[in-house]
Design an enzyme around this catalytic site. Structure first.
Site, PDB file in Angstrom:
ATOM      1  CG  HIS A 168      42.084  44.514  40.777  1.00  0.00           C
ATOM      2  ND1 HIS A 168      41.665  44.937  39.532  1.00  0.00           N
ATOM      3  CD2 HIS A 168      41.825  45.562  41.791  1.00  0.00           C
ATOM      4  CE1 HIS A 168      41.352  46.061  39.619  1.00  0.00           C
ATOM      5  NE2 HIS A 168      41.502  46.471  41.156  1.00  0.00           N
ATOM      6  CB  CYS A 169      47.869  46.195  42.065  1.00  0.00           C
ATOM      7  SG  CYS A 169      48.613  47.313  43.187  1.00  0.00           S
TER       8      CYS A 169
END
Length: 391
Positions: A168-169
């Site tokens: 998850h960025c």
């Protein structure tokens, strides 16, 4: 008098999807709820490029080549397009099981594991799956009530299972998975080239200025150094751009190199952190083709699967609304008095009218069947069967 009216309200499926995601443009745009760092990314890219195009590019285009701003514009547009494509797309979210499907899976698990004595921990819910002569474990997700496909994982931030989950960025405001990983890689690659490009030509700009007025005078920025405050502000903004690019360069270029290494091995960030294929067991990666070119072609050029969420599908829900209808009663609208007939039929008809029900209409002679129609002044003639029954 109230009347219940049923109206059908059109509801899109994205409005009822579980998880912690936000949708825009009628479900066409899908992002995580935490978007603050994404806005910071947009501000840094747009601000730095705006300063570069507004000040340094004009000077460099005249002194060196007009191709400098053109190439910078191409890199900027490509980086922004891949960023928005990564942030606004479905990363590969897997739908949760329906209640009937979840109940069937629970029955299947209970039939396989049997009844667990009270006080003992139940066995792990795992299925073995074979890929390229390699046993891969499929884990059960207690939130989505499904057995996750290979390489899928549950994101704790978005609260969804994502197919081929990478990470998850927060910088792009979305998960990075099977459906947007190639765009994420192209984004960080183009951003690295853009950062190097702006940093290099900012240095060239300072060097060209230093040849005319000296390097120390360029950095001092005293009011008496330049004939006008415009050149003083230009140099100040150039130094600011150099500092932003310098600190951004190491992180973005390092991230691009790390993901280039993962693409060459056909591996995800989640698998690398967990040590799935490089742990103590020394298990080989069943997804790798053993060739860097084939791995890169599969990850970056392979077919893109469609979204399985059907975010813009239609769900019809019926809503019952009560509407009041008022009937004005004037002197001409009063009900006439009904005389009571034999058997109390008048009371029954008036009671039905008070209840609001409509009395059944009586059949006239013309509406009766042919054998039962009577003309005026004609007496009913008994049939022969009735006469025989009397005798």
């Amino acid at each position: 008098m109230s009347v219940m009216v049923a109206r059908k309200k059109v509801v899109r499926k994205w409005e009822k999807l579980p998880g912690r995601n936000t949708f825009c443009c009628d479900g066409r745009i899908m992002m995580a709820r935490q978007k603050g760092i994404f806005y910071l990314t947009l501000f840094l890219i747009l601000g730095t490029c705006a300063l570069f195009f507004a000040f340094e590019c004009r000077y460099l285009a005249v002194q060196l080549s007009p191709a400098i701003p053109v190439f910078a514009a191409v890199l900027f547009l490509f980086a922004m397009a891949t960023l928005l494509r990564t942030s606004f797309s479905d990363p590969g979210v897997i739908p949760r099981a329906l209640p009937d499907e979840a109940a069937f899976i629970e029955m299947e698990i209970e039939a396989t594991n049997g009844t667990v004595p009270q006080g003992q921990r139940p066995p792990p819910r795992i299925k073995n799956f074979q890929i390229n002569n390699q046993i891969v474990k499929l884990k059960y997700c207690y939130t989505c009530k499904i057995f996750r496909p290979p390489r899928a994982s549950h994101c704790s931030i978005c609260d969804n299972c994502v197919e081929r989950f990478d990470h998850h960025c927060p910088w792009v405001g979305n998960c990075v998975g099977k459906r947007n990983y190639r765009y994420f890689y192209l984004f960080i690659l183009s951003l690295s080239l853009l950062t190097i490009y702006i940093f290099t030509f900012n240095i060239v700009y300072v060097a060209l200025k230093s040849l005319k007025i000296g390097f120390l005078n360029t950095l001092k920025e005293t009011p008496g150094t330049y004939p006008s405050t415009e050149q003083r502000s230009l140099t100040l903004l150039t130094v600011l751009e150099v500092l932003i690019c310098f600190f951004t360069l190491w992180s973005v270029v390092g991230l691009t190199g790390f993901h280039t290494f993962l693409v060459a091995l056909n591996q995800t960030t989640n698998e690398d952190i967990k040590g799935s294929w490089t742990g103590k067991n020394r298990v080989q990666n069943p997804y790798s083709h053993g060739n860097i070119v084939k791995n890169c072609c599969e990850v970056l050029c392979g077919p893109l699967p469609p979204s399985v969420l059907d975010r813009r599908g239609i769900l019809q829900q019926e809503e019952s609304t009560a509407q009041e209808e008022s009937c004005p009663r004037g002197p001409s609208a009063q009900e006439p008095a009904v005389a009571q007939g034999p058997g109390g039929q008048a009371e029954e008809s008036s009671a039905q009218q008070k209840d609001g029900s409509v009395p059944a209409p009586s059949l006239s002679n013309t509406e009766m069947p042919e054998e039962k129609q009577l003309t005026s002044g004609e007496l009913p003639v008994p049939s022969q069967d009735a006469g025989q029954a009397e005798h």
